[in-house]
Design an enzyme around this catalytic site. Structure first.
Site, mmCIF file in Angstrom:
data_model
loop_
_atom_site.group_PDB
_atom_site.id
_atom_site.type_symbol
_atom_site.label_atom_id
_atom_site.label_comp_id
_atom_site.label_asym_id
_atom_site.label_seq_id
_atom_site.Cartn_x
_atom_site.Cartn_y
_atom_site.Cartn_z
ATOM 1 N N ASP A 1 27.277 61.051 24.472
ATOM 2 C CA ASP A 1 27.889 59.941 25.230
ATOM 3 C C ASP A 1 26.821 59.285 26.111
ATOM 4 O O ASP A 1 26.703 58.053 26.168
ATOM 5 C CB ASP A 1 29.012 60.449 26.153
ATOM 6 C CG ASP A 1 30.147 61.172 25.437
ATOM 7 O OD1 ASP A 1 31.278 60.699 25.487
ATOM 8 O OD2 ASP A 1 29.883 62.226 24.814
ATOM 9 N N ASP B 1 32.212 51.730 25.018
ATOM 10 C CA ASP B 1 32.546 53.157 24.958
ATOM 11 C C ASP B 1 31.566 53.758 23.947
ATOM 12 O O ASP B 1 31.715 53.570 22.738
ATOM 13 C CB ASP B 1 33.995 53.362 24.507
ATOM 14 C CG ASP B 1 34.419 54.824 24.613
ATOM 15 O OD1 ASP B 1 33.528 55.690 24.687
ATOM 16 O OD2 ASP B 1 35.634 55.084 24.606
ATOM 17 N N ASP C 1 33.838 57.280 21.556
ATOM 18 C CA ASP C 1 35.280 57.382 21.776
ATOM 19 C C ASP C 1 35.784 58.572 20.967
ATOM 20 O O ASP C 1 35.463 58.696 19.780
ATOM 21 C CB ASP C 1 35.954 56.079 21.319
ATOM 22 C CG ASP C 1 37.453 56.068 21.588
ATOM 23 O OD1 ASP C 1 37.864 56.521 22.671
ATOM 24 O OD2 ASP C 1 38.201 55.598 20.718
ATOM 25 N N THR D 1 35.659 61.950 22.529
ATOM 26 C CA THR D 1 34.742 63.041 22.895
ATOM 27 C C THR D 1 35.366 64.418 22.674
ATOM 28 O O THR D 1 34.690 65.334 22.205
ATOM 29 C CB THR D 1 34.270 62.874 24.363
ATOM 30 O OG1 THR D 1 33.640 61.595 24.470
ATOM 31 C CG2 THR D 1 33.273 63.943 24.775
ATOM 32 N N THR E 1 47.930 60.031 20.302
ATOM 33 C CA THR E 1 46.903 60.955 20.795
ATOM 34 C C THR E 1 47.008 62.353 20.174
ATOM 35 O O THR E 1 48.106 62.802 19.827
ATOM 36 C CB THR E 1 47.001 61.068 22.339
ATOM 37 O OG1 THR E 1 45.931 61.870 22.816
ATOM 38 C CG2 THR E 1 48.333 61.669 22.788
ATOM 39 N N GLY F 1 40.926 59.300 19.761
ATOM 40 C CA GLY F 1 40.220 58.034 19.949
ATOM 41 C C GLY F 1 41.079 56.801 19.732
ATOM 42 O O GLY F 1 41.887 56.748 18.804
HETATM 43 P P1 AMP Z 1 43.192 59.792 22.784
HETATM 44 O O1 AMP Z 1 44.171 58.929 22.057
HETATM 45 O O2 AMP Z 1 43.818 60.922 23.538
HETATM 46 O O3 AMP Z 1 42.087 60.247 21.909
HETATM 47 O O4 AMP Z 1 42.565 58.875 23.896
HETATM 48 C C1 AMP Z 1 41.943 57.640 23.636
HETATM 49 C C2 AMP Z 1 40.890 57.381 24.706
HETATM 50 O O5 AMP Z 1 41.503 57.404 25.993
HETATM 51 C C3 AMP Z 1 39.801 58.445 24.741
HETATM 52 O O6 AMP Z 1 38.607 57.856 25.132
HETATM 53 C C4 AMP Z 1 40.257 59.394 25.815
HETATM 54 O O7 AMP Z 1 39.198 60.041 26.437
HETATM 55 C C5 AMP Z 1 40.968 58.455 26.788
HETATM 56 N N1 AMP Z 1 42.086 59.163 27.426
HETATM 57 C C6 AMP Z 1 43.379 59.182 27.041
HETATM 58 N N2 AMP Z 1 44.117 59.963 27.846
HETATM 59 C C7 AMP Z 1 43.281 60.462 28.772
HETATM 60 C C8 AMP Z 1 43.433 61.332 29.886
HETATM 61 N N3 AMP Z 1 44.615 61.835 30.201
HETATM 62 N N4 AMP Z 1 42.332 61.615 30.605
HETATM 63 C C9 AMP Z 1 41.126 61.103 30.281
HETATM 64 N N5 AMP Z 1 40.912 60.272 29.248
HETATM 65 C C10 AMP Z 1 41.964 59.949 28.495
HETATM 66 MG MG MG Z 2 37.157 56.467 24.734
HETATM 67 MG MG MG Z 3 33.910 57.678 25.500
#
Ligand code: AMP
Ligand code: MG
Ligand code: MG
Length: 311
Positions: free
Chosen positions: A50, A118, A121, A123, A195, A220
């Site tokens: 990152d 980003d 995306d 991580t 998610t 992501g």
């Molecule tokens: P995800 O769909 O959970 O993969 O999230 C999509 C993006 O939003 C990624 O970059 C995640 O790191 C960020 N994200 C979503 N929910 C959270 C959370 N509760 N805390 C930190 N980052 C989040």
């Molecule tokens: Mg992200």
């Molecule tokens: Mg990121």
């Protein structure tokens, strides 16, 4: 590089090139195996990939477009000499450079542009080995609206003949269209993507009400929008304040250039000006077309919308 191409087209072409370089950094860190994981907050991680990919992107774009605002997730302050020359990319993708510029963007000046980066995306998925979910996102906004974007997938396996080339780069430009992949029509039944690693009871409630045939749980924002573009899912629902502007700027630009729509859970568009709040407090709702977006929006109970709006 052609200096005659309009600014937005040049910036998109530069972003396509630098995203590919950043993707190589992301692969290289993984193959070395020393991820250097830092916990930024609850369920929020950062790795060497990152940090380095962001330095590569921010240094390369700010060198060429010094008056544009470039905002990266990892907040890299890039000092002169700190970034290896090997990470500074000043070439621009030839195919993208040849694109027509929409009339509404021909007069855009550098100082009108905000780029949301980003560098990696997904991580959580990167650290857990779900490498296909990982993307590099560069979103270009003008007057607070995402107008162009790049979604690069570093671990996508491009098979041409017997040779496998790693990575592919998807781009979108407002009013012009998308490239770097083959778009596919939406699935015949309602498939939702959401998610994998940031769920909670409110997120689940918003999924239950959709009456979906299937729910895909992947990492992501970039990868979920790719699933919409490639006909794997038709709606992306995330009723949580967890996503930030750098997560949605590029995906929104690419999706809308392909005829889709990305808003918050209340149906409002986010604004991407330089002083916009970073969190997307009222969640994400995206769909391949207006009809499915309206369907999903109407399914979400007002009470749930109020819960996010009043957080
Ligand atoms: P995800 O769909 O959970 O993969 O999230 C999509 C993006 O939003 C990624 O970059 C995640 O790191 C960020 N994200 C979503 N929910 C959270 C959370 N509760 N805390 C930190 N980052 C989040
Ligand atoms: Mg992200
Ligand atoms: Mg990121």
């Amino acid at each position: 590089m052609s200096v005659s191409a309009p600014l937005i087209v040049r910036l998109l072409a530069s972003s396509v090139s630098v995203a590919g370089r950043a993707g190589k950094i992301v692969r290289d860190v993984m193959s070395k195996g020393e991820l250097g994981i830092v916990e930024k907050g609850k369920d929020d991680y950062q790795t060497e990939a990152d940090r380095s990919a962001e330095k590569c992107i921010v240094a390369s774009l700010s060198k060429q477009y010094p008056k544009a605002s470039i905002i990266g997730e990892e907040d890299s302050s890039v000092e002169e000499g700190e970034v290896s020359p090997d990470w500074i990319v000043v070439d621009a993708d030839k195919e993208v450079l040849g694109l027509e510029c929409p009339a509404s963007l021909k007069g855009v000046k550098e100082e009108d542009i905000v780029v949301w980066v980003d560098p990696l995306d997904g991580t959580s998925e990167y650290t857990q080995g779900f490498l296909e979910h990982v993307t590099v996102l560069i979103g270009i906004s003008v007057n607070e609206k995402p107008v162009a974007g790049v979604i690069h997938q570093p671990f996508f396996k491009n098979q041409t003949g017997g040779e496998v080339k790693m990575g592919r780069t998807i781009w979108g430009l407002s009013e012009i269209g998308v490239g770097g992949f083959t778009p596919a029509p939406p699935p015949g039944s309602l498939i939702i993507t959401t998610t994998r690693s940031h769920s909670n009871p409110v997120v689940e409630k918003a999924l239950q009400v959709m009456n979906a045939a299937q729910i895909l749980r992947v990492g992501g924002a970039g990868y979920k929008v790719l699933q919409l573009l490639e006909g794997k899912a038709s709606v992306y629902v995330f009723a949580s304040p967890g996503c930030k502007k750098w997560d949605t700027c590029a995906p929104e630009a690419v999706l809308s250039a392909a005829g889709g729509k990305l808003t918050d859970i209340l149906g409002n568009f986010y604004k991407y000006g330089a002083s916009a709040p970073k969190p997307n407090k009222t969640g994400v709702l995206a769909a391949v077309n207006d009809e499915l977006h309206s369907y999903a929006l109407n399914r979400i109970p007002q009470e749930l919308k109020d819960t996010l709006a009043n957080k």
